[in-house]
Design an enzyme around this catalytic site. Structure first.
Site, PDB file in Angstrom:
ATOM      1  N   GLU A   1      -1.190  13.307   5.272  1.00 55.95           N
ATOM      2  CA  GLU A   1      -0.118  12.347   5.495  1.00 55.95           C
ATOM      3  C   GLU A   1      -0.256  11.717   6.875  1.00 55.95           C
ATOM      4  OE1 GLU A   1       3.628  14.320   3.115  1.00 55.95           O
ATOM      5  OE2 GLU A   1       3.139  15.169   5.069  1.00 55.95           O
ATOM      6  N   CYS A   2      -0.257  10.391   6.925  1.00 59.13           N
ATOM      7  CA  CYS A   2      -0.144   9.626   8.151  1.00 59.13           C
ATOM      8  C   CYS A   2      -1.187  10.038   9.194  1.00 59.13           C
ATOM      9  CB  CYS A   2       1.276   9.726   8.699  1.00 59.13           C
ATOM     10  SG  CYS A   2       1.713   8.370   9.826  1.00 59.13           S
ATOM     11  N   GLY A   3      -0.824  10.841  10.176  1.00 57.11           N
ATOM     12  CA  GLY A   3      -1.793  11.256  11.177  1.00 57.11           C
ATOM     13  C   GLY A   3      -2.989  11.955  10.571  1.00 57.11           C
TER      14      GLY A   3
ATOM     15  N   PHE B   1      -4.187  11.353   7.608  1.00 55.82           N
ATOM     16  CA  PHE B   1      -4.961  10.256   7.026  1.00 55.82           C
ATOM     17  C   PHE B   1      -5.835   9.606   8.084  1.00 55.82           C
ATOM     18  CE2 PHE B   1      -4.517   5.496   6.540  1.00 55.82           C
ATOM     19  CZ  PHE B   1      -5.610   5.323   5.700  1.00 55.82           C
TER      20      PHE B   1
ATOM     21  N   GLY C   1      -2.892   9.098   2.955  1.00 60.18           N
ATOM     22  CA  GLY C   1      -2.204   7.833   3.161  1.00 60.18           C
ATOM     23  C   GLY C   1      -1.104   7.979   4.187  1.00 60.18           C
TER      24      GLY C   1
END
Length: 461
Positions: A331-333, A335, A433
């Protein structure tokens, strides 16, 4: 305290009114009194929640009507409040601000779901008598709101405070439970809010806030307001249905100063589904143990980009795990770490290279708020056709032209995603993502993740 579940929700008139500082001050002050404080944060937030947990010496859980049904909210609140002397919920944005003109998913709605008295923190900069009008309006704006008191923040001096108090006593029957002077935020801030406690020792700052609360706030009055909360009613069902599964897979999760955004319930859901969790790091060079699955949360990889890039053994191992088909959820970081390159302040840093993508740090948010998406491909984490509610908060942008050619798992119905209205890039059993999820809002995610990790373990043997 006589109430079996004493509780208050601290709200503001808008973001930036000082409610986080007041919440931290109260949590720390009550804890130093010897009370057990159960902290909660309304809305999708990792940083404030982490600080609240640090202030209370107890993990903080998030509660959000967008993610969670009424029953889930009450269950999480009830079970995470067990054994506490007082439960403290920090709201977000303005008290009545929600997703629409009806205030759906607002802090006021959460207060009604929990039957929680509300204490309103008000920035009194350049205001006197008008504060009483604002409080009067808030008290009668929505039925079912229990406005138990106000804390007047950023007062200019004794004369200012005297006029404020007389105005409140003359025009309102809502008690003033404290007044705070103007002060600098004792906790440093940066692009996503308060600076992480992972990067420096914040205990002294929290103790300074507790000292401030002891001097300027009516702590006994605030506790009395919490104790006057209505009866909570019958005990809700358990947070997770059914008995916990036997341990059947080992799932690693990176938790260090670079990546540490995890909702406690996400990790608890994995354990309940049969995972043995192993804490890992991308910042030190110690070799990782054998794992059957990997969870990469969000965080601040851009702040530690140089250190992460220098740890080639860990990044090469991460890419090899993905190529081998290990179930990896990022998730986010996380990704950003799985992409080929991370750009920040004119520099370019090589990451793991699982995806031929570049993320570039920007001075302004590139995705902010709630998300909703449709799963467009069957994966080990989600079935095709499922709807996924989540949130995003990122300053980086996926800038690679090749994003359009990559497989993806999500079609964004609300929110930005990673690129072209998509998110959840796919490579073998890796999903990555910008979208963050809360396990209690996505039934089956933890069970499917653990099942995939257990299958990996079985095939490896």
């Amino acid at each position: 305290m006589q109430n079996p579940l004493p509780r208050i929700l601290l709200a503001g008139l808008s973001g930036g009114t000082g409610k986080t500082i007041v919440s931290l001050a109260l949590a720390r002050a009550f804890t130093r009194r010897g009370l057990t404080v159960a902290p909660f944060k309304k809305g999708p937030d990792y940083i404030d929640a982490q600080w609240l947990g640090l202030a209370a010496n107890r993990p903080c859980s998030n509660l959000d009507p967008y993610f969670h049904t009424r029953d889930v909210i009450r269950s999480v609140f009830f079970h995470k409040s067990r054994g506490a002397d007082v439960s403290l919920i920090e709201g977000n944005r303005g008290l009545f601000d929600g997703m629409n003109e009806q205030g759906t998913c607002s802090s006021a709605e959460l207060a009604r779901v929990l039957d929680a008295p509300v204490i309103l923190a008000i920035d009194c900069t350049k205001m006197t008598r008008t504060v009483a009008a604002i409080v009067q309006g808030c008290a009668g704006f929505e039925p079912g709101l229990n406005l138990a008191g106000v804390i007047l923040n950023r007062t200019a001096g004794e004369r200012h405070r005297a006029v404020l108090r007389r105005s409140m006593e003359t025009y309102c029957d809502v008690p003033v439970l404290g007044m705070l002077p103007k002060m600098r935020n004792p906790i440093p801030e940066r692009h996503m809010g308060l600076m992480s406690d992972q990067e420096y020792d914040g205990a002294a700052h929290l103790d300074a806030l507790a000292d401030l609360a002891g001097e300027w706030l009516d702590l006994d009055g605030i506790l009395a307001a919490a104790d006057a909360a209505p009866d909570f009613g019958p005990a809700p069902g358990p947070i997770f249905s059914g008995p916990a599964a036997a341990k059947r897979a080992r799932i690693g999760y990176v938790h260090d100063a670079a990546l540490w955004f995890y909702y406690p319930e996400n990790l608890e859901a994995l354990e309940h589904a049969g995972a043995e969790l192993v804490r890992l790091s991308l910042l030190d060079k110690a070799p990782w143990p054998e794992i059957d699955g990997l969870y990469l949360g969000g965080g601040f990889p851009e702040v530690f980009a140089e250190r992460i890039a220098a740890n080639r053994p860990a990044l090469d191992h991460l890419r090899a795990l993905s190529e081998s088909g290990l179930p990896i959820y990022a998730e986010c970081g996380g990704f950003m770490v799985l992409c080929e390159t991370l750009e920040i302040h004119g520099g370019s840093h090589a990451m793991a290279g699982v995806f031929p993508l570049t993320t570039s740090f920007c001075p302004r948010p590139q995705g902010l708020g709630y998300t909703e998406a449709e799963v467009v491909e069957d994966t080990v984490f989600f079935p095709r056709g499922a709807r996924v509610r989540g949130h995003e908060f990122h300053y980086s942008l996926c800038v690679s032209d090749g994003a359009a050619d990559l497989r993806h798992g999500l079609r964004m119905l609300r929110g930005q995603g990673s690129a072209l209205g998509r998110d959840g890039f796919l490579h073998r059993n890796t999903w990555a993502g910008y979208n963050h999820i809360h396990a209690l809002a996505v039934p089956g995610w933890a069970e499917r993740f653990v099942a995939a990790a257990a299958a990996r373990r079985g095939s490896a043997r």
